[in-house]
Scaffold this active site. Sequence first.
Site: not given
Ligand code: NAD
Length: 306
Positions: A176, A244
């Site tokens: 990834k 990140k």
């Molecule tokens: P986001 O910030 O929208 O969502 C993360 C969620 O985790 C939030 O709802 C937050 O409240 C929750 N959270 C944080 N700490 C927590 C804890 N201790 N316990 C429970 N819940 C908790 O992030 P996202 O965009 O959904 O991305 C999530 C992951 O996926 C990241 O690692 C990101 O790099 C990866 N990702 C994101 C995308 C994208 O386009 N957004 C694409 C591929 C991969």
Amino acid sequence: MTDTTKGRVGFIGLGTMGREMARNLIEAGHALTVYDVDASAIAGLVGQGASAAGSVGEAAADVNIVITMLPDTPHVEEVVRGSGGLLQTIPRGGLFVDMSTISADATRRLAADLASAGIAMLDAPVSGGPLGARNAALSIMVGGEDEAVARAHPYLEAMGTTISHVGIAGAGQTVKLCNQLVCGVNLQAICEALALGRACGVDLDQMRNVLLGGSASSWMLDKLGPAMIAGDASAGFRIDLMLKDLRLVLEMAQSQAVPLPATSLVTTQYLDARAHGEGSNGNQALFKVYDRMSGQRSGAVLDVAP
Ligand code: NAD
């Protein structure tokens, strides 16, 4: 007759990606118990048929699999190792799949410590963005043992169309992060081509179409090119998340003594974008850096989100 392909899932992390992935698991017939530190995120999924958990431990109780989709390494560490975390609450024989993008090194340590407690762990980060998450069309890169991959497969199938088992623990994160390296450097090349083409007065839409038909074609040019040309910075994979991921890439490269000059340069440019207030914009806002460097402003100039 009971459908044995359907199971009980604890899902933790219901943000941009997680809420869509959780919904697809529900639509595939699995019973979900969901947890997030943000109560409104839980309520959104309860409205779609999930049960609410009040803690990590409640989400992990009496389920076949626990899935996390959290922002970064410290969040996953906290959910696994923290008080009442998954190390203490998933029973021996349980299965944990982390679909966040986090450090490959930290993943290997987590998998080893969980294995000592009799819990199988897979790293299964995804590519495809919010649209791929919504359409259950993610590409999922899986690291871990064969037996755990087989157990997780019916759940992964509900979220993605391409499920690639790429090696042992940490291999999914490694692949990834290499994916993110290519995306970042590719976007930089597209910015340079658009800045040069614009300065030379060519039609950027036409130029993009020509490039898409030849060897310069890429996903980034296809999906993000129109937004860059139109000046739409709002949607998509945030600059903050890309930074990140690039930090994780460079940490991994340093630990392996592999120089990555292009990744280092584009990371500096993403930092420039964030310093100018674009951290929560889509990563196509990298083009704004080229606007500043070239002293040009055109229809392709991106608005900065408040
Ligand atoms: P986001 O910030 O929208 O969502 C993360 C969620 O985790 C939030 O709802 C937050 O409240 C929750 N959270 C944080 N700490 C927590 C804890 N201790 N316990 C429970 N819940 C908790 O992030 P996202 O965009 O959904 O991305 C999530 C992951 O996926 C990241 O690692 C990101 O790099 C990866 N990702 C994101 C995308 C994208 O386009 N957004 C694409 C591929 C991969």
